[in-house]
Write a protein that holds these residues in place. Structure first.
Motif, PDB file in Angstrom:
ATOM      1  N   ASP A   1       0.826  -1.227   0.000  1.00 49.80           N
ATOM      2  CA  ASP A   1       0.000   0.000   0.000  1.00 49.80           C
ATOM      3  C   ASP A   1       0.852   1.264   0.000  1.00 49.80           C
ATOM      4  N   LEU A   2       2.009   1.179   0.654  1.00 56.15           N
ATOM      5  CA  LEU A   2       2.860   2.375   0.783  1.00 56.15           C
ATOM      6  C   LEU A   2       3.380   2.834  -0.578  1.00 56.15           C
ATOM      7  N   ARG A   3       3.393   1.917  -1.560  1.00 61.76           N
ATOM      8  CA  ARG A   3       3.798   2.275  -2.931  1.00 61.76           C
ATOM      9  C   ARG A   3       2.608   2.623  -3.798  1.00 61.76           C
ATOM     10  N   LYS A   4       1.396   2.284  -3.307  1.00 64.42           N
ATOM     11  CA  LYS A   4       0.193   2.615  -4.072  1.00 64.42           C
ATOM     12  C   LYS A   4      -0.263   4.035  -3.750  1.00 64.42           C
ATOM     13  N   TYR A   5      -0.149   4.373  -2.477  1.00 63.62           N
ATOM     14  CA  TYR A   5      -0.739   5.615  -1.993  1.00 63.62           C
ATOM     15  C   TYR A   5       0.342   6.575  -1.520  1.00 63.62           C
ATOM     16  N   GLY A   6       0.613   7.581  -2.315  1.00 64.04           N
ATOM     17  CA  GLY A   6       1.590   8.598  -1.904  1.00 64.04           C
ATOM     18  C   GLY A   6       3.005   8.080  -1.832  1.00 64.04           C
ATOM     19  N   SER A   7       3.390   7.277  -2.822  1.00 68.45           N
ATOM     20  CA  SER A   7       4.754   6.757  -2.813  1.00 68.45           C
ATOM     21  C   SER A   7       5.764   7.890  -3.000  1.00 68.45           C
TER      22      SER A   7
ATOM     23  N   ILE B   1     -13.966   1.874  13.316  1.00 65.00           N
ATOM     24  CA  ILE B   1     -12.678   1.724  13.979  1.00 65.00           C
ATOM     25  C   ILE B   1     -11.912   0.498  13.454  1.00 65.00           C
ATOM     26  N   ASP B   2     -12.613  -0.567  13.116  1.00 61.23           N
ATOM     27  CA  ASP B   2     -11.898  -1.746  12.614  1.00 61.23           C
ATOM     28  C   ASP B   2     -11.259  -1.480  11.262  1.00 61.23           C
ATOM     29  N   PHE B   3     -11.979  -0.763  10.426  1.00 64.84           N
ATOM     30  CA  PHE B   3     -11.429  -0.380   9.131  1.00 64.84           C
ATOM     31  C   PHE B   3     -10.181   0.477   9.326  1.00 64.84           C
ATOM     32  N   LEU B   4     -10.265   1.433  10.225  1.00 62.93           N
ATOM     33  CA  LEU B   4      -9.123   2.326  10.458  1.00 62.93           C
ATOM     34  C   LEU B   4      -7.935   1.552  11.034  1.00 62.93           C
ATOM     35  N   LEU B   5      -8.188   0.650  11.961  1.00 65.37           N
ATOM     36  CA  LEU B   5      -7.088  -0.128  12.544  1.00 65.37           C
ATOM     37  C   LEU B   5      -6.473  -1.069  11.503  1.00 65.37           C
ATOM     38  N   ASP B   6      -7.298  -1.595  10.617  1.00 64.08           N
ATOM     39  CA  ASP B   6      -6.762  -2.416   9.520  1.00 64.08           C
ATOM     40  C   ASP B   6      -5.866  -1.593   8.597  1.00 64.08           C
ATOM     41  N   HIS B   7      -6.132  -0.308   8.544  1.00 62.55           N
ATOM     42  CA  HIS B   7      -5.349   0.596   7.693  1.00 62.55           C
ATOM     43  C   HIS B   7      -4.476   1.523   8.531  1.00 62.55           C
ATOM     44  N   ARG B   8      -4.000   1.023   9.651  1.00 64.07           N
ATOM     45  CA  ARG B   8      -3.210   1.856  10.561  1.00 64.07           C
ATOM     46  C   ARG B   8      -2.006   2.473   9.857  1.00 64.07           C
ATOM     47  N   HIS B   9      -1.390   1.727   8.905  1.00 65.18           N
ATOM     48  CA  HIS B   9      -0.227   2.240   8.172  1.00 65.18           C
ATOM     49  C   HIS B   9      -0.566   3.490   7.359  1.00 65.18           C
ATOM     50  N   LEU B  10      -1.859   3.702   7.070  1.00 64.34           N
ATOM     51  CA  LEU B  10      -2.290   4.908   6.356  1.00 64.34           C
ATOM     52  C   LEU B  10      -3.016   5.877   7.294  1.00 64.34           C
ATOM     53  N   TRP B  11      -3.718   5.305   8.258  1.00 64.64           N
ATOM     54  CA  TRP B  11      -4.499   6.124   9.197  1.00 64.64           C
ATOM     55  C   TRP B  11      -3.598   7.124   9.938  1.00 64.64           C
ATOM     56  N   ILE B  12      -2.336   6.717  10.195  1.00 65.14           N
ATOM     57  CA  ILE B  12      -1.388   7.613  10.887  1.00 65.14           C
ATOM     58  C   ILE B  12      -1.160   8.923  10.123  1.00 65.14           C
ATOM     59  N   ARG B  13      -1.593   8.990   8.866  1.00 64.88           N
ATOM     60  CA  ARG B  13      -1.428  10.224   8.098  1.00 64.88           C
ATOM     61  C   ARG B  13      -2.522  11.247   8.383  1.00 64.88           C
ATOM     62  N   SER B  14      -3.562  10.824   9.096  1.00 61.32           N
ATOM     63  CA  SER B  14      -4.689  11.746   9.310  1.00 61.32           C
ATOM     64  C   SER B  14      -4.316  12.790  10.358  1.00 61.32           C
TER      65      SER B  14
ATOM     66  N   ILE C   1       4.528  14.265  -7.974  1.00 61.71           N
ATOM     67  CA  ILE C   1       5.603  13.268  -7.875  1.00 61.71           C
ATOM     68  C   ILE C   1       5.058  11.850  -8.024  1.00 61.71           C
ATOM     69  N   HIS C   2       3.928  11.590  -7.389  1.00 65.29           N
ATOM     70  CA  HIS C   2       3.308  10.258  -7.515  1.00 65.29           C
ATOM     71  C   HIS C   2       1.807  10.420  -7.360  1.00 65.29           C
ATOM     72  N   LYS C   3       1.075   9.943  -8.343  1.00 68.24           N
ATOM     73  CA  LYS C   3      -0.380  10.102  -8.302  1.00 68.24           C
ATOM     74  C   LYS C   3      -1.030   8.934  -7.584  1.00 68.24           C
ATOM     75  N   THR C   4      -1.854   9.240  -6.602  1.00 68.39           N
ATOM     76  CA  THR C   4      -2.543   8.214  -5.822  1.00 68.39           C
ATOM     77  C   THR C   4      -3.961   8.031  -6.363  1.00 68.39           C
ATOM     78  N   ILE C   5      -4.334   6.786  -6.547  1.00 70.25           N
ATOM     79  CA  ILE C   5      -5.682   6.502  -7.046  1.00 70.25           C
ATOM     80  C   ILE C   5      -6.474   5.761  -5.983  1.00 70.25           C
ATOM     81  N   ASN C   6      -7.651   6.259  -5.694  1.00 66.53           N
ATOM     82  CA  ASN C   6      -8.560   5.606  -4.744  1.00 66.53           C
ATOM     83  C   ASN C   6      -7.955   5.362  -3.369  1.00 66.53           C
ATOM     84  N   TYR C   7      -7.485   6.423  -2.745  1.00 70.10           N
ATOM     85  CA  TYR C   7      -6.976   6.316  -1.370  1.00 70.10           C
ATOM     86  C   TYR C   7      -8.105   5.807  -0.473  1.00 70.10           C
ATOM     87  N   PRO C   8      -7.845   4.759   0.293  1.00 69.62           N
ATOM     88  CA  PRO C   8      -8.980   4.122   0.996  1.00 69.62           C
ATOM     89  C   PRO C   8      -9.607   4.953   2.120  1.00 69.62           C
ATOM     90  N   ILE C   9      -8.815   5.820   2.768  1.00 73.32           N
ATOM     91  CA  ILE C   9      -9.395   6.600   3.872  1.00 73.32           C
ATOM     92  C   ILE C   9      -9.855   7.948   3.338  1.00 73.32           C
TER      93      ILE C   9
END
Lengths: 435, 435
Positions: free
Chosen positions: A391-397, B116-129, B101-109
């Protein structure tokens, strides 16, 4: 002029600001480290956890209590602080009073030589000795100055988890834990999580214990060791080499400044440390192999360097050497392939001089989703465990790089120790896990 | 006057020293956090890991690239830095150029609400909020300021091992590891090793991950959490309470000073934090039980407080409350028995206000060999595993005390979070260990 007032202090304050207390009555609390007599004078050397000080006793009324003060007895000593140019801390105490707080009988570690197994069995007491005292205070400084450097550069500490569901560097050296019925592993590296952190906070590091179930029994290996792992978004291999060089330089400079007392206890050659100024030497893997061959090594191009090779390479340099561009085949999937030669990766190891071997390993990371996916498939990495990492390369790499530095090896080098086991309070090794 | 020179900077520098760059051309690198249009003006809100900044686009030539800049796309923005009093960082960028620099398509959050379960499953991205960004930067500050305080007070960091051959607080909540054929446990507390450290270095602390295999699923529990554990030779219960109070005070003051941006993102009531000035309230266990009874609780004298009781007690106070002198029967063997009433021990818990419950637990330790041995026998502690610990009372024993502070609960309180799971980058809970 003496004052009647008693100044409660310690040897660190005396070492740093003793002039303020000179010829005044001071009081220190600590433990008897050693004692001796010379004619009518008695000497008590007291350690207080921050240093060692000689207390001179010339009053016969104190002879009895002096006799009671056995090695490692807890005591409080009062007296006049006198300058003593021969003392490593610059002062001694002309004792006026001694209070015995706890009398120790038959302390097991005597000034005679003990075997290493005996000392490791008594690690909880061995840490009180002069050399261990100096090493572990330097370890404290090293950890502290690493964080000071990284904070100053805008990093935030971003803890990677210890419990990890998947393995980063192969499963053979992983400790397994039963996690409420599921199989989990103890982290061998926080790197993959730091990569998530770098894309959220730009500059992050983790700094915690790391576990490798390696059956190696060498002077460079611990089962449990501490590692700092910085990771930086928008940084190339070159950028991260500079960060590592500057960090090592900063820490050594600060240790030279603030730990001269400890370094002198260890009789460390300071000139060898003062030399460690960036830029370090840089060679490629290919050049390192040529160097080995020129030294008569029978070395296969494409193999990884072992301890013997590392020592031979580092002995050719008087400061650390950065080796870059290793063959892709011996390095993990996450390292970025060299665009100029796809058989190599954009990685770097830093070897310390004086035979201490690898202290840093790092790389630019593969930031392209398709290439990373391809490499993971080639190496049979279980993709479902690493979806989040992909995912880290899909989203905002973004281009990003990082490295890990093993603290015990770094401390062992700075202190010039024979073995990393003395660079950590309670070492865990293949056959050693007590106390 | 504008200059042609481009200043490469970031939002933290702009927040702190933006006046220096005002009306100059700056460049920042980061990720698209949000975007909107209003008539002929486009707004790109960019996060760069250190903050968020609004980039105003009024040049129609940039509309196309603006459209390409989807949520979480990596980009570089150049433009003139302009003061903006409505902005939390005081400035915005009048955009002259955007590089995708890098185009993101369909960012899940997405900006919509997620479970909360969805967010915890995506913790690697949720930390960007925004909220997670603020919490984890405050966590960094809290860890940092704790060490800053302890260093200033003369402590050294003295790492306790994670692999421990014996259990400090009972084996039911221990994770077991197969250590080359032997049974080892993951540390639940570094305290016993810190006691060895205090008698060697006077003031020590450890600060690392800690593991409890507790089947609790509450908003205060993590399986893996970080704890700082200071331990001080020659310190009584009173001394250690003061150290804990001063440390908490120091950290909160420093966070108020240096994290106002993050606290404002969290909309934290600052007055509630400014009130946290020592001395805190102090009551005994016996008084706490009376308080509970006066509030209508049906509570058995001699029981331990649970989360409900802790909340009820702490709600009676507008700053932390220190509860001392618990019954010996509910506390571990190493706590010193109260000489004035041997049914109680010289311990303390500190409860945070606003319902956050226990954040600190500590005690004076039993320093008498005979009494400690007796208590260990009474409680069937396997003595052969603790010989080294008993040694600390045989050789150079001294009054000593210490405490542990759980970082995630402390951070949760400072940030006023509903659950500790957001106070750590990758939470490990009963049914949650990914990513």
């Amino acid at each position: 002029m003496e004052t009647k007032e008693v100044i409660y202090t310690n040897t660190e304050e005396i070492r740093k600001r003793g002039k303020k207390f000179e010829n005044k009555t001071v009081s220190i609390r600590g433990w008897v480290w050693n004692k001796r007599s010379s004619g009518k004078i008695r000497f008590l050397i007291v350690r207080d956890g921050k240093g060692f000080i000689q207390c001179v006793i010339d009053n016969p009324l104190l002879y009895d209590i002096f006799d009671e003060c056995t090695q490692e007895s807890t005591c409080e000593v009062q007296g006049i602080l006198k300058e003593d140019k021969r003392s490593p801390i610059g002062f001694e105490i002309l004792t006026s009073n001694i209070k015995l707080i706890h009398k120790t009988i038959n302390y097991p570690i005597t000034p005679k030589e003990h075997g290493i197994d005996f000392l490791l069995d008594h690690r909880h007491l061995w840490i009180r000795s002069r050399k261990q005292f100096a090493i572990l205070r330097i370890r404290h400084s090293v950890k502290n100055f690493i964080r000071e450097y990284l904070n100053k550069e805008g990093f935030i500490e971003f803890d990677s988890p210890i419990f990890t569901p998947s393995a980063c560097e192969g499963t053979t050296t992983l400790f397994e834990v039963d996690y409420f019925g599921d199989k989990m592993y103890l982290s061998q590296s926080g790197q993959l999580y730091q990569e998530a952190g770098a894309l959220a906070f730009e500059k992050v590091y983790c700094f915690g214990p790391t576990f490798r179930a390696e059956k190696s029994k060498t002077r460079r290996h611990l089962i449990e060791f501490w590692m700092v792992e910085p990771e930086v978004a928008f940084a190339t291999l070159d950028d991260i080499i500079q960060i590592a060089e500057n960090m090592i330089f900063y820490v050594i400079q600060k240790v030279l400044e603030s730990n001269s007392y400890e370094l002198s206890i260890l009789e460390r050659n300071l000139d060898d440390l003062r030399k460690i100024v960036p830029p370090f030497y840089r060679i490629t893997y290919t050049e390192a192999v040529e160097l080995l061959k020129s030294k008569g090594f029978d070395f296969n191009f494409g193999d990884d360097f072992g301890a013997t090779e590392e020592t031979a390479i580092s002995e050719s340099f008087d400061k650390p050497v950065v080796i870059t561009h290793y063959p892709k085949s011996i390095k993990p999937f996450y390292m970025k392939i060299d665009p100029e030669n796809p058989n190599f990766v954009l990685n770097m190891d830093i070897l310390a001089p004086e035979g201490y071997g690898e202290i840093v390993g790092g790389s630019q990371r593969e930031d392209n989703y398709e290439i990373l996916l391809q490499r993971m498939k080639e190496e049979n990495i279980p993709l479902e465990e690493y979806n989040w990492y992909l995912d880290l390369r899909k989203y905002g790499s973004a281009v990003h790089s990082g490295f890990g530095l093993g603290i015990e090896r770094f401390v062992a080098w700075i202190c010039k120790l024979d073995h990393v086991r003395e660079a950590i309070p309670f070492p865990r090794m293949l056959y050693r896990y007590k106390p």
